[in-house]
Design a protein around this motif. Structure first.
Motif, PDB file in Angstrom:
ATOM      1  N   THR A 185      40.771  52.027  10.696  1.00 30.75           N
ATOM      2  CA  THR A 185      41.969  50.713   9.762  1.00 30.75           C
ATOM      3  C   THR A 185      42.187  49.970  10.644  1.00 30.75           C
ATOM      4  OG1 THR A 185      41.865  52.379   8.656  1.00 30.75           O
ATOM      5  CG2 THR A 185      43.736  51.312   8.896  1.00 30.75           C
ATOM      6  N   VAL A 186      42.750  50.129  12.254  1.00 30.72           N
ATOM      7  CA  VAL A 186      43.356  49.109  13.294  1.00 30.72           C
ATOM      8  C   VAL A 186      42.671  48.215  13.237  1.00 30.72           C
ATOM      9  CG1 VAL A 186      44.448  49.462  16.157  1.00 30.72           C
ATOM     10  CG2 VAL A 186      45.381  51.876  14.234  1.00 30.72           C
ATOM     11  N   LEU A 187      41.501  48.262  13.642  1.00 29.72           N
ATOM     12  CA  LEU A 187      39.980  47.140  14.090  1.00 29.72           C
ATOM     13  C   LEU A 187      40.445  46.472  12.612  1.00 29.72           C
ATOM     14  CD1 LEU A 187      38.706  46.115  15.471  1.00 29.72           C
ATOM     15  CD2 LEU A 187      36.754  47.151  14.852  1.00 29.72           C
ATOM     16  N   ASP A 188      40.043  46.653  11.625  1.00 27.30           N
ATOM     17  CA  ASP A 188      40.149  46.269  10.560  1.00 27.30           C
ATOM     18  C   ASP A 188      41.434  45.288  10.601  1.00 27.30           C
ATOM     19  OD1 ASP A 188      37.176  46.615   9.818  1.00 27.30           O
ATOM     20  OD2 ASP A 188      37.993  48.230   8.092  1.00 27.30           O
ATOM     21  N   ASN A 189      42.652  45.960   9.933  1.00 31.49           N
ATOM     22  CA  ASN A 189      43.931  44.924  10.175  1.00 31.49           C
ATOM     23  C   ASN A 189      44.175  44.551  11.055  1.00 31.49           C
ATOM     24  OD1 ASN A 189      45.657  46.489   7.734  1.00 31.49           O
ATOM     25  ND2 ASN A 189      43.922  48.260   8.440  1.00 31.49           N
ATOM     26  N   ALA A 190      44.350  45.009  12.705  1.00 28.07           N
ATOM     27  CA  ALA A 190      43.816  43.425  13.236  1.00 28.07           C
ATOM     28  C   ALA A 190      42.899  42.140  13.290  1.00 28.07           C
ATOM     29  CB  ALA A 190      43.338  44.220  14.962  1.00 28.07           C
ATOM     30  N   LEU A 191      42.034  42.696  13.094  1.00 33.23           N
ATOM     31  CA  LEU A 191      40.446  41.386  12.519  1.00 33.23           C
ATOM     32  C   LEU A 191      41.687  40.313  11.296  1.00 33.23           C
ATOM     33  CD1 LEU A 191      37.519  43.034  13.019  1.00 33.23           C
ATOM     34  CD2 LEU A 191      38.917  41.210  15.003  1.00 33.23           C
ATOM     35  N   PHE A 192      41.770  41.224  10.465  1.00 29.65           N
ATOM     36  CA  PHE A 192      43.069  40.338   9.662  1.00 29.65           C
ATOM     37  C   PHE A 192      43.666  39.876   9.756  1.00 29.65           C
ATOM     38  CE2 PHE A 192      45.358  40.242   5.458  1.00 29.65           C
ATOM     39  CZ  PHE A 192      45.301  40.431   4.798  1.00 29.65           C
ATOM     40  N   LEU A 193      44.598  40.621  10.477  1.00 27.52           N
ATOM     41  CA  LEU A 193      46.355  39.182  10.565  1.00 27.52           C
ATOM     42  C   LEU A 193      46.017  38.625  11.333  1.00 27.52           C
ATOM     43  CD1 LEU A 193      48.674  42.458  11.054  1.00 27.52           C
ATOM     44  CD2 LEU A 193      48.645  42.006   9.133  1.00 27.52           C
ATOM     45  N   VAL A 231      48.265  64.724   5.984  1.00 23.67           N
ATOM     46  CA  VAL A 231      47.816  65.491   7.279  1.00 23.67           C
ATOM     47  C   VAL A 231      47.924  65.024   8.767  1.00 23.67           C
ATOM     48  CG1 VAL A 231      45.959  66.347   9.583  1.00 23.67           C
ATOM     49  CG2 VAL A 231      45.452  66.716   6.571  1.00 23.67           C
ATOM     50  N   TRP A 232      50.135  65.177   9.245  1.00 27.80           N
ATOM     51  CA  TRP A 232      50.469  64.123  10.369  1.00 27.80           C
ATOM     52  C   TRP A 232      50.154  64.258  11.371  1.00 27.80           C
ATOM     53  CZ3 TRP A 232      52.764  60.717   6.830  1.00 27.80           C
ATOM     54  CH2 TRP A 232      53.498  61.060   6.008  1.00 27.80           C
ATOM     55  N   ASN A 233      49.553  65.373  12.096  1.00 26.42           N
ATOM     56  CA  ASN A 233      48.929  65.276  13.207  1.00 26.42           C
ATOM     57  C   ASN A 233      47.443  65.454  13.011  1.00 26.42           C
ATOM     58  OD1 ASN A 233      47.514  66.426  16.001  1.00 26.42           O
ATOM     59  ND2 ASN A 233      48.675  68.225  15.721  1.00 26.42           N
ATOM     60  N   ILE A 234      46.723  64.385  13.161  1.00 29.21           N
ATOM     61  CA  ILE A 234      45.733  63.697  13.076  1.00 29.21           C
ATOM     62  C   ILE A 234      44.538  63.854  14.290  1.00 29.21           C
ATOM     63  CG2 ILE A 234      46.109  62.256  11.085  1.00 29.21           C
ATOM     64  CD1 ILE A 234      45.686  59.894  13.602  1.00 29.21           C
ATOM     65  N   LEU A 235      45.358  64.293  15.832  1.00 31.53           N
ATOM     66  CA  LEU A 235      44.729  64.550  16.956  1.00 31.53           C
ATOM     67  C   LEU A 235      43.282  65.376  16.900  1.00 31.53           C
ATOM     68  CD1 LEU A 235      47.225  63.914  19.214  1.00 31.53           C
ATOM     69  CD2 LEU A 235      45.309  61.904  18.464  1.00 31.53           C
ATOM     70  N   PRO A 236      44.021  66.569  16.458  1.00 38.26           N
ATOM     71  CA  PRO A 236      42.357  67.444  15.768  1.00 38.26           C
ATOM     72  C   PRO A 236      40.974  67.068  15.399  1.00 38.26           C
ATOM     73  CG  PRO A 236      44.901  67.905  15.611  1.00 38.26           C
ATOM     74  CD  PRO A 236      45.157  67.076  15.527  1.00 38.26           C
ATOM     75  N   HIS A 237      41.249  66.258  14.201  1.00 42.41           N
ATOM     76  CA  HIS A 237      40.246  65.805  13.243  1.00 42.41           C
ATOM     77  C   HIS A 237      39.271  64.528  13.592  1.00 42.41           C
ATOM     78  CE1 HIS A 237      42.748  68.667  10.386  1.00 42.41           C
ATOM     79  NE2 HIS A 237      43.488  68.112  11.146  1.00 42.41           N
ATOM     80  N   ALA A 238      38.119  64.758  14.296  1.00 44.28           N
ATOM     81  CA  ALA A 238      37.384  63.451  14.423  1.00 44.28           C
ATOM     82  C   ALA A 238      37.299  62.589  13.113  1.00 44.28           C
ATOM     83  CB  ALA A 238      36.378  64.253  14.764  1.00 44.28           C
ATOM     84  N   ASP A 239      37.365  62.867  11.971  1.00 47.37           N
ATOM     85  CA  ASP A 239      36.907  61.970  10.740  1.00 47.37           C
ATOM     86  C   ASP A 239      38.283  61.145  10.800  1.00 47.37           C
ATOM     87  OD1 ASP A 239      38.276  64.702  10.267  1.00 47.37           O
ATOM     88  OD2 ASP A 239      37.975  64.321   8.267  1.00 47.37           O
ATOM     89  N   ARG A 240      39.623  61.861  10.597  1.00 51.84           N
ATOM     90  CA  ARG A 240      41.065  61.054  10.661  1.00 51.84           C
ATOM     91  C   ARG A 240      40.928  59.822  11.604  1.00 51.84           C
ATOM     92  NH1 ARG A 240      43.735  62.866   6.706  1.00 51.84           N
ATOM     93  NH2 ARG A 240      43.453  65.024   5.497  1.00 51.84           N
ATOM     94  N   ARG A 241      40.718  60.477  12.988  1.00 55.70           N
ATOM     95  CA  ARG A 241      40.620  59.423  13.907  1.00 55.70           C
ATOM     96  C   ARG A 241      39.940  58.467  13.795  1.00 55.70           C
ATOM     97  NH1 ARG A 241      40.323  64.922  17.634  1.00 55.70           N
ATOM     98  NH2 ARG A 241      37.667  63.635  17.551  1.00 55.70           N
ATOM     99  N   SER A 242      38.130  58.982  13.252  1.00 57.96           N
ATOM    100  CA  SER A 242      37.232  57.474  13.016  1.00 57.96           C
ATOM    101  C   SER A 242      37.981  56.834  12.124  1.00 57.96           C
ATOM    102  CB  SER A 242      36.268  58.011  12.616  1.00 57.96           C
ATOM    103  OG  SER A 242      35.484  57.041  12.208  1.00 57.96           O
TER     104      SER A 242
END
Length: 345
Positions: free
Chosen positions: A219-227, A203-214
């Protein structure tokens, strides 16, 4: 009156087991420098901070890309690599393994299911070899430190290594090495990445989906901390290497032309690898101290395939002889890639 059964809360592990080793090292290294060589304290911190700032734009772009691909369900595309003719599967598996943003241990349940359903080991091997070597985050971090030329060459080498491994397994598929490759009891866990649903369409448009936004935010936070954790530690180690390891020693072992430095790069890279991202600054330091281009390429390829998360993903599913073939193919492929890059660069 009946006795009420007592429930005991799980024991809290000792504090030293709850401390992240990388973060602890990030704190301890400057403290040791301040104690034993105070004049190098500020230069080390400045070097590490400046290096993080230099690669910051690449890190931001990388973590946003991985977050989006994860949230959109792009991992479902991996299943397409294992459909069709075997030759096609090998090429597709190598390409997706070298481009997908998902770690090797994350796809253990998926690979286990494919092998159990009869997917050819050749295609699985192609994916396994290419997967730990390159992904969007790795590409941008490598490009930011070692240059786009090296990052592109490593990406091509990752896919080529996967193809080489896939066709090697296909050629010897009927040999004793690759017969009955699966362990009796398959492990389904690895580095703690969590299960990955390889079903449905992205599902390429993730904005309407709360679970995908979560999922995107986590994922962004986990990867930022990891990197951030591994790169900061690696840049500190790079500063120490540049300060305390004589350049002539590195140049004497891993520098110059010829086959031996490239072979040593592969042999040293396999056991010395800490983490794919942490290796990038270390290779940068080694290059500055005289490491040859070919040795640098063989180092990152051999080390990437043999690093603990990638190796455990394979060990968890296949018998030791197949695992030995996986390591052997990786070493040969890394050596050949190092020779090629040493000739081109």
């Amino acid at each position: 009156m009946t006795d009420t059964p007592h429930t005991h809360a799980p024991a809290t592990p000792p504090i030293w087991r709850r401390i992240d080793g990388a973060w602890a090292a990030i704190v301890i290294i400057p403290l040791l420098i301040a104690i034993f060589d105070p004049t190098q304290f500020v230069p080390t911190i400045t070097f590490a901070g400046g290096a993080i700032a230099h690669t910051g734009i690449f890190i931001v772009f990388a973590v946003l890309t991985v977050g989006y691909l994860k949230a959109s369900g792009a991992e479902a595309l991996l299943a397409k690599a294992f459909t069709g003719r075997e030759t096609q599967m090998i090429f597709m598996a190598a390409a997706l393994g070298g481009l997908s943003p998902f770690c090797s241990c994350e796809v253990i349940p998926f690979i286990a299911a494919l092998l159990a359903l009869g997917a050819p080991l050749s295609a699985v091997m192609a994916f396994w070899l290419a997967s730990p070597l390159m992904d969007p985050a790795m590409f941008f971090v490598t490009a930011g430190t070692l240059g786009f030329d090296f990052a592109i060459a490593k990406g091509i080498a990752a896919i080529a290594l996967g193809i080489f491994g896939g066709f090697t397994v296909r050629l010897f598929a009927n040999s004793a090495v690759f017969a009955d490759p699966l362990k009796q009891r398959q492990a389904t866990s690895g580095c703690g990445c969590g299960p990955s649903p390889f079903k449905g369409k992205p599902v390429w448009n993730i904005l309407p989906h709360a679970d995908r936004r979560s999922v995107f935010g986590k994922t962004v936070l986990d990867n930022a901390l990891f990197l951030g954790k591994w790169l900061l530690l690696a840049y500190m180690i790079e500063a120490l290497m540049l300060t305390y390891i004589p350049a002539e020693k590195i140049a004497g072992v891993l520098g110059g032309d010829g086959v031996m430095p490239i072979l040593l790069g592969a042999l040293i890279g396999a056991p010395a690898y800490l983490n794919g991202f942490a290796a990038v600054p270390l290779v940068d330091a080694l290059l500055q101290q005289g490491m040859s281009n070919g040795a640098a390429m063989s180092f990152v390829l051999a080390g990437g395939v043999s690093c603990i998360p990638a190796a455990l993903a394979v060990w968890a599913l296949v018998k030791p002889r197949v695992f030995a073939a996986y390591i052997g193919i990786a070493m040969v492929g890394a050596f050949l890639a190092g020779l090629s890059w040493g000739f081109i660069a």
